[in-house]
Enzyme design. Structure first.
Site, PDB file in Angstrom:
ATOM      1  N   SER A 161       0.847  -1.193   0.000  1.00 52.63           N
ATOM      2  CA  SER A 161       0.000   0.000   0.000  1.00 52.63           C
ATOM      3  C   SER A 161       0.885   1.246   0.000  1.00 52.63           C
ATOM      4  CB  SER A 161      -0.924  -0.015   1.220  1.00 52.63           C
ATOM      5  OG  SER A 161      -0.156   0.019   2.422  1.00 52.63           O
ATOM      6  N   TYR A 162       0.236   2.424  -0.048  1.00 50.93           N
ATOM      7  CA  TYR A 162       0.975   3.684  -0.130  1.00 50.93           C
ATOM      8  C   TYR A 162       1.941   3.813   1.053  1.00 50.93           C
ATOM      9  CZ  TYR A 162       1.802   8.630  -1.057  1.00 50.93           C
ATOM     10  OH  TYR A 162       2.388   9.833  -1.349  1.00 50.93           O
ATOM     11  N   PRO A 163       3.254   4.027   0.766  1.00 47.02           N
ATOM     12  CA  PRO A 163       4.265   3.961   1.844  1.00 47.02           C
ATOM     13  C   PRO A 163       4.482   5.242   2.629  1.00 47.02           C
ATOM     14  CG  PRO A 163       5.360   4.220  -0.264  1.00 47.02           C
ATOM     15  CD  PRO A 163       3.895   4.183  -0.564  1.00 47.02           C
TER      16      PRO A 163
END
Length: 744
Positions: free
Chosen positions: A217-219
């Site tokens: 997922s978005y880091p």
């Protein structure tokens, strides 16, 4: 999963082996003795998945010594030691607690692999490591330490009078180690630096690639709390067939997952989560290592806590109280998927109750000293930046990367950040002028104002105007006080005179000396008030920041041009010859130091082809257009163009006694027959090398190269020898000969 304990002979070797075998995907922590680290990773052993624990000893574990009075050389006749003296085996270095360390790390292991030398010494250490010796309990003094030696000796003497330790109290308490919070950016960067050896900027770039490829997922997130509608089971099912953790995932899905701990909801993005399964072959390198950590962390957040039993026994020996403790794991919980977080095994304690007694075998006093803190690691800096509100999840890696690129710090072993002289001077200069510019409070205050704007509690224009006004005032005050910074720069980097510029460091004060180009060119150290003459009619530059082994002066390189001669020299030795057979004005190509890599002893080849006293010396800086030049006259031989490497061998020519040259050529341009790339031979006698040598500024050729009648009569050692009474300048055959020349 079974456990394999591997033991090497020293810590550095254990670290290297673990990094190679784990392909860099490992976690490390210090052992209980503080000297040896334990490196853990997963892999296969004998065809089955296992958990590896790689550690080491520090040489011999045990040593043999005399008992009692025989161990005191001033109280025993040495002759008695040959027949009557009893001996015992004991720990080679009691301060390291190596036996206890090995017992603790070896507990619960199924296999042991010993990485020790294949000789008698290594075999002896093998047996020392592999022996299950019975060991007494090690008790900790309740006072911990005292700082007065005489008082410590008093307590030691009082305790030594007692023969038994009496149990005062026992306790057994079940404890739990909590599973981790969901993963956010700061924690990912911290672990990437401390455990994976990846810098924050590199880790962030790797995570962004994993995100764009759909693996995670978005880091970039500050949140450590999953929303109620997040499909945890769906994300977990993606990992159900992974070869590394399928069994643990299936067990969690069958028994029911544990709801993650409630963390912080920053209102930005969900915690970093694996979105689909991936293998090492699919990702490879750092991308796989980071993905593996993210996945293991996620599985750990939905696992159960680790539960263990803490046992403690309190003893009384005379008037003093002592304690020992141990831990026994009851349920590993999340540490199965994150083995580096497992509870360290400690010494198992006997079953006893109040009033029981144990024999005291030994009481001893240890003397230690405090030490300054080590340099901050990247992980520790990230933690402090988060604590003080400096930067965000997006800007923290950029800030750390900036101070590295601007040479304010260097990244040392263990990813520790070591301040450079420039960084230290800047910080001290800011402190001297305006301490707020380097304290974390000012940046933290700005970040808090930005958060208030985001929350609608502060006006953007007011905050912007106030902040600009503050920094404008600070800027003008700093400019007005800049002289204070100049003073610090001068102290650290030496003042510059109008006629000179900094070039190399003085070996006495280690400050920069000024290079004065106006003839006669020279170096001047204003701190020591010393001037050093240099060779004239050429260019001078710093030589790779290398230092003379005799006086610690930085070497400089003199050159007469690309087709001429060049050689390194030490400014101090050039003006103050270090050996009796040297004169003032001699460079490294005439220095008779027996082991310095730049000296005549290491780079000299043979007598000059023209002058009587010179020696042809390899110019190691001339590649790929290699040169050999006389250290007395102007003879220069251009040779071996496009060779990768030219090295002066310790072997000599059987015909002329010149040193042989070992040459590696470029494969695409090798002049050697049969597409060979390496050749060793004499530059004078070898027919292959003779075609590759071009002499310049020489009125005549070497006797080995002369043509016409009588050439064959010229071959042999006789023509290469010096006339009677002339010294032979050829380099000594070995270092011992050179040393003998100094002292005999």
């Amino acid at each position: 999963m079974k456990t394999v304990l591997m033991v090497a002979e020293k810590p550095s070797l254990a670290q290297s082996i673990a990094k190679i075998l784990s392909r860099g995907s490992l976690s490390s922590h210090k052992g209980l003795n503080g000297a040896c680290s334990v490196h853990e990773y997963t892999g296969t052993f004998a065809g089955q998945p296992v958990r590896f624990k790689m550690t080491s000893v520090c040489g011999h574990v045990m040593t043999l010594d005399f008992l009692g009075k025989y161990n005191k050389w001033d109280k025993v006749d040495p002759a008695e030691l040959f027949s009557q003296a009893p001996t015992e085996k004991k720990e080679a270095n009691p301060k390291l607690n190596m036996v206890k360390f090995l017992q603790v790390e070896g507990r619960g292991c199924d296999y042991i692999v010993l990485w020790l030398d294949c000789d008698k010494e290594g075999e002896n250490i093998c047996f020392e490591v592999n022996t299950d010796k019975d060991r007494s309990l090690l008790l900790d003094w309740d006072r911990v330490r005292v700082f007065d030696r005489e008082i410590a000796q008093m307590f030691l003497n009082m305790t030594k009078l007692e023969k038994e330790a009496q149990v005062e109290a026992t306790s057994r308490k079940e404890k739990a180690k909590q599973r981790p919070l969901a993963l956010n950016t700061v924690e990912m960067l911290r672990v990437a630096s401390s455990s994976l050896g990846m810098g924050p900027q590199h880790a962030m770039q790797t995570a962004e690639r994993l995100y764009t490829q759909g693996y995670i997922s978005y880091p970039r997130t500050e949140t450590t709390h999953y929303p109620e509608n997040f499909d945890l089971k769906g994300a977990l099912r993606q990992q159900a067939n992974h070869p590394y953790w399928a069994d643990m995932v299936k067990q969690l899905l069958a028994e029911g997952i544990n709801r993650p701990r409630k963390g912080h909801d920053a209102g930005d993005h969900p915690p970093i989560t694996p979105m689909r399964s991936a293998t090492e072959a699919e990702l490879g390198g750092d991308a796989w290592r980071l993905y593996e950590y993210i996945t293991r962390h996620f599985i750990a957040t939905v696992s159960h806590d680790c539960k263990y039993l803490q046992s403690t026994i309190s003893f009384r020996i005379g008037p003093e109280l002592f304690t020992c403790s141990g831990k026994t794991v009851l349920s590993p919980g999340f540490t199965e998927i994150m083995p580096w977080q497992s509870v360290p095994l400690e010494e198992s304690l006997p079953t006893c109750q109040r009033g029981d007694t144990f024999t005291v075998s030994e009481v001893k006093m240890l003397e230690k000293q405090t030490s300054p803190p080590d340099y901050l690691t990247e992980a520790e800096l990230i933690t402090l930046m988060e604590k003080h509100g400096i930067g965000t999840d997006a800007s923290i890696p950029v800030h750390i990367n900036n101070i590295c690129q601007r040479n304010y710090v260097t990244v040392e072993s263990g990813r520790r950040l070591k301040p450079t002289n420039l960084g230290i001077v800047l910080v001290h200069g800011y402190y001297k002028i305006d301490a707020e510019l380097v304290l974390p409070t000012i940046r933290s205050a700005v970040e808090k104002q930005l958060n208030l704007i985001a929350q609608g509690k502060a006006d953007y224009r007011q905050v912007l105007g106030h902040t600009l006004d503050v920094f404008k005032r600070k800027f003008h005050y700093f400019v007005d006080s800049i002289a204070g910074m100049d003073e610090l720069m001068e102290v650290s980097f030496s003042p510059l005179a109008a006629t000179g510029k900094p070039l190399s460091r003085c070996g006495k004060c280690h400050r920069f000396m000024k290079y004065i180009q106006a003839k006669p060119s020279r170096l001047h150290c204003s701190h020591c008030d010393e001037t050093y003459t240099l060779p004239q009619n050429g260019t001078i530059k710093l030589y790779k920041e290398l230092r003379c082994p005799l006086d610690d002066f930085e070497l400089v390189l003199w050159s007469s041009g690309s087709r001429g001669k060049s050689y390194p020299l030490c400014p101090y030795c050039y003006n103050h010859p270090p050996f009796r057979d040297m004169k003032k004005g001699m460079g490294c190509n005439e220095c008779t130091h027996p082991s310095c890599q730049h000296s005549l002893s290491m780079l000299g080849i043979g007598q000059c082809v023209e002058c009587e006293n010179g020696v042809l010396v390899l110019d190691p800086t001339s590649g790929p257009k290699w040169k050999v030049a006389c250290n007395k006259c102007n003879v220069v031989a251009h040779c071996f163009e496009n060779a990768h490497r030219v090295r002066v061998s310790a072997d000599t020519c059987s015909v002329c006694e010149a040193a042989l040259l070992d040459v590696d050529f470029n494969k695409a341009k090798s002049p050697l027959p049969g597409d060979e790339t390496q050749h060793m031979g004499c530059v004078f006698c070898d027919p292959v090398f003779q075609e590759l040598v071009e002499l310049k500024h020489a009125a005549s050729c070497h006797p080995m190269h002369r043509g016409g009648p009588g050439r064959r009569q010229g071959r042999g050692r006789g023509r290469a020898r010096r006339p009677p009474g002339k010294p032979n300048p050829r380099r000594p055959k070995d270092k011992m000969s050179a040393l003998a020349a100094y002292f005999v």
